[in-house]
Design an enzyme around this catalytic site. Structure first.
Site, short mmCIF file in Angstrom:
data_model
loop_
_atom_site.label_atom_id
_atom_site.label_comp_id
_atom_site.label_asym_id
_atom_site.label_seq_id
_atom_site.Cartn_x
_atom_site.Cartn_y
_atom_site.Cartn_z
N ALA C 241 76.76 25.01 59.19
CA ALA C 241 77.33 25.99 58.26
C ALA C 241 78.44 26.81 58.92
O ALA C 241 78.72 26.66 60.11
CB ALA C 241 76.22 26.91 57.77
N HIS C 242 79.04 27.67 58.14
CA HIS C 242 80.19 28.44 58.64
C HIS C 242 79.81 29.37 59.79
O HIS C 242 78.77 29.98 59.80
CB HIS C 242 80.90 29.22 57.53
CG HIS C 242 80.03 30.04 56.63
ND1 HIS C 242 80.56 30.79 55.60
CD2 HIS C 242 78.69 30.24 56.59
CE1 HIS C 242 79.59 31.40 54.97
NE2 HIS C 242 78.45 31.09 55.55
#
Lengths: 356, 356, 356
Positions: C241-242
């Protein structure tokens, strides 16, 4: 949307069922009991759907004889022993078929590739050296078929599928969009704190009648091949690692993963989200329920499960606290101690009473 | 990299905030507190970030009034009630926008497809019969839009997305790269030891303002449609099986999977890696914490959890041994027996004392 | 299929091993002990494979000196200290190499992009503004390289990969088919019952010698970048994920997911199907076993595990019933109460005996 029309009689014949009622009734499609109109046929598989079936507007119903007798609000039926199977067969009547044949002008095909005249190769498909595409096989746009890949007849390969690693694919195989077959297995030799890549030299063998969903990864073997036997059915987002072997007619639901060099038997069912560790064997006819992890060989057919089930979060938090204590609580010994103390107490009581 | 520049005053106006300090300060971008330079604006959402905020080199900060009073090392602020929302709004100011319009020469579009003049169709996009692409919608290179797919206005479909199964997509929908919408559902009728494919005749309906991440699979329905209502937000690598229905504004984090024919209510949150079995219903406003498995209907709003938590491996091994014993240990009965024996002992003790 | 041929002596030299037996023996390929023919070389890593090795038809074996002494049925060997490493090295000899160089006529490359003369750009690749592709890097057909993406030298990007979000990729990076790097992170600000999209302005930085499998999603950061350091190895279907940061040489097996803003140290191993929640840190040299969920910071190197293991389903059902009771059973107190009651009973018994 679907313009195929069939009479009730025709449909009955297709499923070797008995047509009851208006044999020339025109059926325009299959529908669920709730959504069916008078132009649709629906099906009933179990007594628990009787209320829905009685209320359904379907023009006809596929049912067993036992069910038909209770469906007094309907007149038109196809009687069969297995309504669900009959429904499955009839879905193919109303399915929109791919009818194009030939090679779109934009497809890039290596001259050494052998493409059947009855195959369809969509726009922007890229096919490498020494590939084979069999009769009636449909290759949708944007598929990449890398060197030495072979696909049998009557196949369907949807868009953005990548076939690589010289994989060999049987007849009547369906591979859904964005799946990768023959990608490099995850193999590294650890040495002096680094991972040294092991080039993967094996391939993938896929039998006949195999179905693989969308966004799956089936890796090529390290030396020997990864093998999916005839009739294997795989859902979406499934990982099959290098050198896995999956037996005939085994079905694997979405989001499951099988680690390297594991063998799964025939006729197994893995429900969604399961994981199987590497280098083990699972017997034939094994069912694994959802989100379970298999960490050891399974020698016996049967159903296996793992996981905690679901709790309301506050209760779950208290449960996890207890789980953290569990290792230090001698559970079975506890019961034995209780039994022993019970005996001691009873002995004290009886002695005491005796002496009263 | 981003060349958009705005004055502090302009930014304050965009978020309906109060500009404090140098109103003509030129802001060249948003940045985290740690990475911000004097040309950036950053934001503070909570007192726990005060130290980082005091040390930040950001030229300006988006804060609440209460936070601003403690940030004596800074002079330039935008005061708002909800700094995180203001930050979310301003990200759109500094985002690089897609500005191309029109159809790239290499796109293959069936003559029956209706493409808005304000849409963008990238290189090598393939669009089938009777498709619709609405105003201002951006279709990135390599997207495959199969027959009868319709997409509303202001959409964004990233590369290698496959849209098939005659899916219908609303306005302002964003679908990220390599996702598959409308792939065939995983449906088979078992008969005489084999799986008989059920052709999937339903479709997928996607409402307005839906967001779907990369590498997701959303299958078409068997007969009725799979439905994602307005405002549904889905992360990456998520599986939505056939005939699932997801209510408005429900958010589903990465690697979750919803099995067939399950209904999820509005405003639910599924954290990462959750699984939901098929044919159940989940009420509105339900939260499922990470990697939990939902196996039954959930009737009440609230938070639900599963899983064991994490252990050091040696303790975990001992815990698993105890778990294997747990089925044969009558836990609640154990406590009752203990209470009962305690009473017996106390009774013995008091009788004994009485008789001394 | 592989036409590379080498003498035993040549192979020994490549792995700095000692050639024993027929030094001019022609080896046509690597094979497993079971599948090897007289033209193949195989390898033995452990005494537990001695039986298979003795029965193998391999023309030569890579072994340690200790193993060689027991393999009386064979005459030709390469002696090394680490046979598995030697095998890994030799796989590269027999791997089919990509030798094409140049840009296929159908590739669409923005004039501002800088493509090395020694790179290969396959059919239907689309490359945007200001991209860079380094020396000897191979870009397979259908890859999408969005604006401002940079790729170093000696890379391999397989078909249908989407590189976006202005990601920066180091040297010798391999990214397998259908993976997405730089897709938009899953970021929304909740406000008045709706999710407000946070445009993601950060990017992805990928170091040298990183390997990412097929169907992975690595999201761009919200403001700062998502970072994969040198030597990170990622299997298939993994979600990053980011703003995640993964330390050097950490390996992550298939189907794992790391939630936003989490930092994982160097030399960690995550087995298949693991999940790590967001905003936490994991120390260097941590191993997480399969399908475990990490919910808190891990400060100490070591091995960590979760999950229940696998049960036969009937026993599992009974176990889950007990688990639901566990929260209300004071386990450690139970043991203390037992100890206390034991003391009371013994006291009663001894008093009783005294008074007899």
């Amino acid at each position: 949307m679907n313009l195929n029309k069939k009479s009730l009689e025709d449909l009955a014949r297709l499923v070797q069922g008995e047509c009851i009622g208006q044999s020339n009734l025109v059926i325009q499609g299959l529908a669920s009991l709730e959504a069916a109109s008078v132009h649709n046929i629906s099906f009933v598989t179990d007594e628990k759907y009787l209320d829905k079936a009685l209320a359904s507007k379907a023009g006809a119903l596929i049912v067993t004889q036992a069910l038909q007798e209770k469906l007094y609000s309907h007149q038109n039926f196809i009687l069969v022993q297995n309504p669900y199977l009959a429904f499955a067969i009839l879905t193919h009547v109303f399915e929109k078929k791919h009818t194009d044949v030939g090679i779109e002008s934009t497809a890039q095909i290596h001259p050494s590739a052998i493409i059947s005249d009855s195959a369809y190769i969509g726009h922007y498909v890229v096919i490498g050296e020494n590939c084979v595409v069999g009769d009636n096989t449909v290759i949708q746009p944007h598929v990449r078929i890398d060197d030495a890949v072979e696909i049998g007849k009557d196949g369907f390969i949807d868009s953005h599928v990548t076939l690589t690693g010289a994989c060999k694919i049987g007849d009547r195989v369906r591979i859904h969009a964005n799946t990768v077959i023959g990608g490099e297995g995850f193999g590294f030799a650890p040495y002096q704190g680094k991972w040294h890549r092991i080039a993967q030299l094996g391939s993938v063998q896929i039998g006949n009648d195999v179905r693989i969903g969308s966004n799956c990864s089936v890796d090529r073997g390290a030396l020997d091949d990864t093998i999916l036997e005839h009739g294997v059915k795989i859902d979406n987002l499934v990982q099959i690692a290098h050198n896995v072997k999956i037996g005939e007619n085994t079905a694997i639901a979405a989001k499951s993963g099988i680690a390297g060099s594991t063998t799964i038997g025939k006729n197994c069912i893995l429900a969604g989200g399961c994981g199987v560790v590497g280098h083990i064997s699972i017997a034939d006819n094994v069912t694994i329920t959802g989100m379970s992890m298999v960490t050891n060989n399974i020698y016996e057919a049967g159903s296996y499960s793992g996981g905690t089930g679901l709790f309301e979060t506050p209760q779950w938090k208290r449960t996890v606290v207890r789980l953290r204590q569990l290792a230090d609580v001698p559970l079975t010994q506890l019961v034995k101690r209780l039994d022993h103390m019970q005996t001691q107490i009873e002995s004290l009581e009886s002695t005491f009473k005796l002496r009263k």
